[in-house]
Design a protein around this motif. Structure first.
Motif, PDB file in Angstrom:
ATOM      1  N   GLN A  30      23.188   3.630   5.374  1.00 21.31           N
ATOM      2  CA  GLN A  30      22.542   2.343   5.616  1.00 21.31           C
ATOM      3  C   GLN A  30      22.811   1.884   7.050  1.00 21.31           C
ATOM      4  N   LYS A  31      24.045   2.026   7.494  1.00 23.71           N
ATOM      5  CA  LYS A  31      24.423   1.630   8.858  1.00 23.71           C
ATOM      6  C   LYS A  31      23.655   2.458   9.881  1.00 23.71           C
ATOM      7  N   LYS A  32      23.531   3.744   9.617  1.00 21.38           N
ATOM      8  CA  LYS A  32      22.823   4.640  10.525  1.00 21.38           C
ATOM      9  C   LYS A  32      21.346   4.262  10.624  1.00 21.38           C
ATOM     10  N   LYS A  33      20.723   3.916   9.488  1.00 21.13           N
ATOM     11  CA  LYS A  33      19.324   3.495   9.482  1.00 21.13           C
ATOM     12  C   LYS A  33      19.133   2.231  10.303  1.00 21.13           C
ATOM     13  N   GLU A  34      20.052   1.269  10.150  1.00 17.36           N
ATOM     14  CA  GLU A  34      19.952   0.017  10.889  1.00 17.36           C
ATOM     15  C   GLU A  34      20.097   0.260  12.393  1.00 17.36           C
ATOM     16  N   GLU A  35      21.006   1.150  12.784  1.00 12.52           N
ATOM     17  CA  GLU A  35      21.186   1.460  14.200  1.00 12.52           C
ATOM     18  C   GLU A  35      19.936   2.116  14.775  1.00 12.52           C
ATOM     19  N   GLU A  36      19.325   3.028  14.021  1.00 14.59           N
ATOM     20  CA  GLU A  36      18.109   3.689  14.486  1.00 14.59           C
ATOM     21  C   GLU A  36      16.969   2.691  14.632  1.00 14.59           C
ATOM     22  N   LYS A  37      16.879   1.744  13.696  1.00 17.07           N
ATOM     23  CA  LYS A  37      15.833   0.730  13.763  1.00 17.07           C
ATOM     24  C   LYS A  37      16.030  -0.158  14.988  1.00 17.07           C
ATOM     25  N   ALA A  38      17.278  -0.567  15.257  1.00 17.16           N
ATOM     26  CA  ALA A  38      17.573  -1.401  16.412  1.00 17.16           C
ATOM     27  C   ALA A  38      17.238  -0.653  17.703  1.00 17.16           C
ATOM     28  N   LEU A  39      17.579   0.629  17.767  1.00 18.00           N
ATOM     29  CA  LEU A  39      17.293   1.440  18.938  1.00 18.00           C
ATOM     30  C   LEU A  39      15.780   1.566  19.149  1.00 18.00           C
ATOM     31  N   LYS A  40      15.056   1.739  18.063  1.00 18.95           N
ATOM     32  CA  LYS A  40      13.601   1.849  18.143  1.00 18.95           C
ATOM     33  C   LYS A  40      12.988   0.555  18.654  1.00 18.95           C
ATOM     34  N   ASP A  41      13.507  -0.597  18.185  1.00 21.93           N
ATOM     35  CA  ASP A  41      13.015  -1.891  18.645  1.00 21.93           C
ATOM     36  C   ASP A  41      13.280  -2.076  20.136  1.00 21.93           C
ATOM     37  N   LEU A  42      14.470  -1.670  20.592  1.00 20.84           N
ATOM     38  CA  LEU A  42      14.798  -1.785  22.012  1.00 20.84           C
ATOM     39  C   LEU A  42      13.874  -0.916  22.863  1.00 20.84           C
TER      40      LEU A  42
END
Length: 62
Positions: A30-42
């Motif tokens: 779950q943490k990894k998915k959230e980090e990937e989503k944040a990176l994609k948004d950036l």
């Protein structure tokens, strides 16, 4: 004479058993998915233009 030419089709891959995750694994995923989503948004924001400004300004002097 056979009509088979080229490579033969590979056999179907065996079905993969579903992995069972414990709570720590699920939390990590779950943490990894959230980090990937944040990176994609950036990355999406960076594509739109400079962050927090209009970029470099050219002076009129030569």
């Amino acid at each position: 004479m056979s009509k088979q030419g080229g490579k033969a089709k590979p056999l179907k891959a065996p079905k993969v058993d579903k992995k069972e995750y414990d709570e720590s694994d699920l939390a990590y995923l779950q943490k990894k998915k959230e980090e990937e989503k944040a990176l994609k948004d950036l990355k999406a924001k960076a594509q739109k233009g400079a962050i927090g400004g209009s970029g470099l300004k050219k002076s009129g002097k030569k």
